[in-house]
Design a protein around this motif. Structure first.
Motif, PDB file in Angstrom:
ATOM      1  N   PHE A 314       0.830  -1.198   0.000  1.00 22.37           N
ATOM      2  CA  PHE A 314       0.000   0.000   0.000  1.00 22.37           C
ATOM      3  C   PHE A 314       0.871   1.256   0.000  1.00 22.37           C
ATOM      4  N   ALA A 315       0.224   2.363  -0.362  1.00 22.65           N
ATOM      5  CA  ALA A 315       0.855   3.681  -0.332  1.00 22.65           C
ATOM      6  C   ALA A 315       0.107   4.539   0.680  1.00 22.65           C
ATOM      7  N   ARG A 316       0.860   5.285   1.477  1.00 23.10           N
ATOM      8  CA  ARG A 316       0.238   6.181   2.454  1.00 23.10           C
ATOM      9  C   ARG A 316       0.929   7.539   2.416  1.00 23.10           C
ATOM     10  N   ALA A 317       0.186   8.565   2.799  1.00 27.68           N
ATOM     11  CA  ALA A 317       0.721   9.923   2.763  1.00 27.68           C
ATOM     12  C   ALA A 317       1.790  10.087   3.835  1.00 27.68           C
ATOM     13  N   THR A 318       2.895  10.740   3.473  1.00 30.20           N
ATOM     14  CA  THR A 318       3.938  11.000   4.464  1.00 30.20           C
ATOM     15  C   THR A 318       3.502  12.070   5.451  1.00 30.20           C
ATOM     16  N   SER A 319       2.598  12.944   5.033  1.00 29.26           N
ATOM     17  CA  SER A 319       2.052  13.973   5.911  1.00 29.26           C
ATOM     18  C   SER A 319       0.555  14.028   5.673  1.00 29.26           C
ATOM     19  N   GLY A 320      -0.182  13.370   6.543  1.00 32.30           N
ATOM     20  CA  GLY A 320      -1.630  13.307   6.362  1.00 32.30           C
ATOM     21  C   GLY A 320      -2.218  12.167   7.160  1.00 32.30           C
ATOM     22  N   PRO A 321      -3.365  11.694   6.768  1.00 31.71           N
ATOM     23  CA  PRO A 321      -4.020  10.618   7.514  1.00 31.71           C
ATOM     24  C   PRO A 321      -3.221   9.328   7.442  1.00 31.71           C
ATOM     25  N   PRO A 322      -3.234   8.512   8.508  1.00 32.12           N
ATOM     26  CA  PRO A 322      -2.467   7.257   8.496  1.00 32.12           C
ATOM     27  C   PRO A 322      -3.085   6.168   7.638  1.00 32.12           C
ATOM     28  N   ALA A 323      -4.345   6.331   7.240  1.00 34.24           N
ATOM     29  CA  ALA A 323      -5.022   5.299   6.453  1.00 34.24           C
ATOM     30  C   ALA A 323      -4.351   5.156   5.091  1.00 34.24           C
ATOM     31  N   PRO A 324      -4.268   3.934   4.536  1.00 36.82           N
ATOM     32  CA  PRO A 324      -3.687   3.735   3.205  1.00 36.82           C
ATOM     33  C   PRO A 324      -4.475   4.488   2.139  1.00 36.82           C
ATOM     34  N   LEU A 325      -3.742   5.045   1.180  1.00 37.81           N
ATOM     35  CA  LEU A 325      -4.388   5.749   0.065  1.00 37.81           C
ATOM     36  C   LEU A 325      -4.763   4.777  -1.047  1.00 37.81           C
ATOM     37  N   ALA A 326      -3.980   3.716  -1.199  1.00 39.12           N
ATOM     38  CA  ALA A 326      -4.255   2.676  -2.188  1.00 39.12           C
ATOM     39  C   ALA A 326      -3.595   1.400  -1.695  1.00 39.12           C
ATOM     40  N   ALA A 327      -4.211   0.270  -1.963  1.00 35.29           N
ATOM     41  CA  ALA A 327      -3.683  -0.984  -1.419  1.00 35.29           C
ATOM     42  C   ALA A 327      -3.993  -2.150  -2.353  1.00 35.29           C
ATOM     43  N   LYS A 328      -3.088  -3.156  -2.310  1.00 41.73           N
ATOM     44  CA  LYS A 328      -3.282  -4.414  -3.023  1.00 41.73           C
ATOM     45  C   LYS A 328      -2.895  -5.554  -2.064  1.00 41.73           C
ATOM     46  N   ARG A 329      -3.480  -6.742  -2.299  1.00 38.58           N
ATOM     47  CA  ARG A 329      -3.188  -7.892  -1.444  1.00 38.58           C
ATOM     48  C   ARG A 329      -2.722  -9.067  -2.295  1.00 38.58           C
ATOM     49  N   LEU A 330      -1.589  -9.655  -1.893  1.00 42.25           N
ATOM     50  CA  LEU A 330      -1.054 -10.831  -2.556  1.00 42.25           C
ATOM     51  C   LEU A 330      -0.721 -11.877  -1.489  1.00 42.25           C
ATOM     52  N   THR A 331      -0.002 -12.913  -1.902  1.00 42.62           N
ATOM     53  CA  THR A 331       0.544 -13.895  -0.957  1.00 42.62           C
ATOM     54  C   THR A 331       2.043 -14.024  -1.210  1.00 42.62           C
ATOM     55  N   VAL A 332       2.738 -14.642  -0.255  1.00 39.11           N
ATOM     56  CA  VAL A 332       4.182 -14.832  -0.411  1.00 39.11           C
ATOM     57  C   VAL A 332       4.479 -15.645  -1.661  1.00 39.11           C
ATOM     58  N   ALA A 333       3.586 -16.567  -1.992  1.00 40.58           N
ATOM     59  CA  ALA A 333       3.797 -17.391  -3.180  1.00 40.58           C
ATOM     60  C   ALA A 333       3.812 -16.562  -4.465  1.00 40.58           C
ATOM     61  N   ASP A 334       3.213 -15.379  -4.455  1.00 44.55           N
ATOM     62  CA  ASP A 334       3.164 -14.523  -5.644  1.00 44.55           C
ATOM     63  C   ASP A 334       4.450 -13.737  -5.852  1.00 44.55           C
ATOM     64  N   LEU A 335       5.300 -13.656  -4.834  1.00 39.52           N
ATOM     65  CA  LEU A 335       6.500 -12.814  -4.915  1.00 39.52           C
ATOM     66  C   LEU A 335       7.601 -13.528  -5.701  1.00 39.52           C
ATOM     67  N   PRO A 336       8.422 -12.765  -6.434  1.00 37.22           N
ATOM     68  CA  PRO A 336       8.320 -11.312  -6.644  1.00 37.22           C
ATOM     69  C   PRO A 336       7.175 -10.969  -7.588  1.00 37.22           C
ATOM     70  N   ALA A 337       6.626  -9.771  -7.404  1.00 39.94           N
ATOM     71  CA  ALA A 337       5.479  -9.357  -8.215  1.00 39.94           C
ATOM     72  C   ALA A 337       5.530  -7.854  -8.440  1.00 39.94           C
ATOM     73  N   THR A 338       4.970  -7.429  -9.545  1.00 39.80           N
ATOM     74  CA  THR A 338       4.869  -6.006  -9.864  1.00 39.80           C
ATOM     75  C   THR A 338       3.401  -5.599  -9.803  1.00 39.80           C
ATOM     76  N   VAL A 339       3.118  -4.578  -9.023  1.00 44.29           N
ATOM     77  CA  VAL A 339       1.743  -4.105  -8.867  1.00 44.29           C
ATOM     78  C   VAL A 339       1.681  -2.615  -9.179  1.00 44.29           C
ATOM     79  N   GLU A 340       0.462  -2.157  -9.464  1.00 44.37           N
ATOM     80  CA  GLU A 340       0.219  -0.738  -9.713  1.00 44.37           C
ATOM     81  C   GLU A 340      -0.746  -0.215  -8.660  1.00 44.37           C
ATOM     82  N   LEU A 341      -0.407   0.910  -8.093  1.00 45.60           N
ATOM     83  CA  LEU A 341      -1.245   1.576  -7.097  1.00 45.60           C
ATOM     84  C   LEU A 341      -1.634   2.943  -7.639  1.00 45.60           C
ATOM     85  N   GLY A 342      -2.946   3.179  -7.750  1.00 45.96           N
ATOM     86  CA  GLY A 342      -3.403   4.452  -8.301  1.00 45.96           C
ATOM     87  C   GLY A 342      -4.669   4.943  -7.646  1.00 45.96           C
ATOM     88  N   ASP A 343      -5.228   6.000  -8.201  1.00 47.32           N
ATOM     89  CA  ASP A 343      -6.453   6.581  -7.661  1.00 47.32           C
ATOM     90  C   ASP A 343      -7.601   5.585  -7.707  1.00 47.32           C
TER      91      ASP A 343
END
Length: 400
Positions: A314-343
């Motif tokens: 997930f991505a979170r604001a360095t100065s702002g609310p602690p809640a994640p701004l965008a998030a994805k969920r995988l498992t260890v079996a999926d790693l390594p993996a490339t993900v996209e986090l957006g609006d």
């Protein structure tokens, strides 16, 4: 409340039984004691008769001994099984007095310290209100029963506003702010109530409240809407358009108030043009943010995790609310993996990557499947939310 008092009455009867049973037992013991005393008196009377008959020569010594022994056996038979009387210092009056005082004292303490009013309110709120007046009365009773409940005060203030009672609402919102702190939303509600309570007259206090609210949260919707209304009423149409456009950006696409807000913007535009003004161009819409990150696991950790362990990225604001701004969920079996986090991955419409200039990327492994706590974690350095270059993130540290 009837079932409550019935239950309380049953419990009271149980309590009284512990006080009255000893009294009843003492009465029974007294009866047994009285019977024993009577038997002893009869024995003594019998022995006296035998002595008189002996003195008169009717009975000799042997007959006298036989008669005395017979009387003793009868006394023993009559008193057999009777327990020795218990000595008490309290007497009979103390338990009876306690049986009267305990319920009276308990009732008095409950009425003073108890929560019968809260019990009744809970029962009321479990049923739908019959009217807005009914809801208002319930909220007023809730505030009276729980004067330190900021939530009850807030809902009462909102209800007063819907009933066109802004002066009452302003007092309630002031109390709410004093209890819950100077939160932007509460400051905006307070300023709005003051504005309508003063007959739509702007004041330094209202300006200070809206400034404070927007400084803490530039997207506070009540303050934006109020500033737009005030600007429109004072014929500052360009400012009204600007404030309402900012508010329009915060509302969900299916929000019904968007139609009325767009109508207000249209009217402000028409009046601005009619007065010889020109509508300023709207600021360029921000491009939706999209971060691409490749997540991998440190080599020394591969033997310490399991394939089914959850991986939260997930991505979170360095100065702002602690809640994640965008998030994805995988498992260890999926790693390594490339993900996209957006609006498009925003947890809430108001918390988008593009709304925050700087963010941090985080990847967490949690065997329990909890996104907020796990065993291992990886963090990136702060980076601009507009970054387009692919990022690398390695999970290599204990999650503390």
């Amino acid at each position: 409340m009837i079932d409550f008092w019935l239950a309380a009455g049953l419990l009271l009867l149980v309590a009284l039984s512990f006080l009255l049973i000893p009294v009843l037992r003492s009465r029974r013991a007294q009866l047994e004691e009285d019977r024993t005393a009577l038997n002893v008196a009869l024995y003594q009377e019998r022995v006296a008769e035998l002595q008189t008959q002996q003195e008169e020569g009717v009975l000799d010594t042997a007959q006298m001994d036989v008669g005395r022994a017979e009387a003793a056996r009868e006394l023993l038979a009559d008193t057999e099984g009777v327990a020795a009387p218990r000595v008490t210092r309290l007497g009979k009056a103390a338990p009876l007095l306690a049986a009267i005082l305990v319920p009276v004292l308990g009732l008095g303490l409950y009425l003073h310290f108890g929560a019968s009013d809260k019990v009744e309110l809970t029962r009321e709120f479990s049923q739908a209100p019959k009217s807005m007046e009914d809801m208002t009365q319930r909220l007023e009773r809730a505030v009276a029963a729980q004067p330190d409940s900021a939530e009850a005060l807030y809902f009462l203030g909102r209800t007063y506003m819907t009933q066109d009672r802004p002066a009452d609402a302003a007092k309630i919102f002031e109390r709410t702010v004093n209890l819950a702190g100077r939160q932007p939303e509460l400051l905006g509600q307070w300023a709005q109530a003051l504005y309508f309570a003063d007959g739509k007259k702007w004041s330094d206090k209202i300006q200070a409240l809206t400034d404070e609210a927007l400084k803490a949260d530039p997207k506070e919707v009540t303050s934006l809407g109020l500033l737009g209304i005030a600007a429109f009423e004072s014929e500052r149409y360009q400012q009204a358009i600007d404030y309402w456009n900012r508010l329009l950006e915060q509302l969900p696409a299916d929000d019904k108030s968007r139609i009325a807000l767009q109508g207000g913007i249209t009217r402000a535009t028409e009046k601005l043009v009619a007065s010889g003004g020109k509508v300023a161009e709207a600021p360029v819409t921000k491009v939706a943010a999209l971060l691409k990150v490749r997540v991998d696991l440190a080599a020394e950790l591969k033997a310490r995790v399991q394939p089914g362990d959850s991986v939260f990225i997930f991505a979170r604001a360095t100065s702002g609310p602690p809640a994640p701004l965008a998030a994805k969920r995988l498992t260890v079996a999926d790693l390594p993996a490339t993900v996209e986090l957006g609006d498009a991955d925003a947890m809430m419409p108001q918390l988008k990557l593009s709304n925050f200039p700087e963010v941090q990327l985080v990847a967490r492994i949690s065997r329990a499947g909890q996104p907020t706590a796990g065993e291992w974690i990886g963090r990136s350095q702060p980076l601009a939310s507009s970054t387009t270059a692919p990022q690398k993130l390695t999970i290599d540290s204990p999650d503390k």
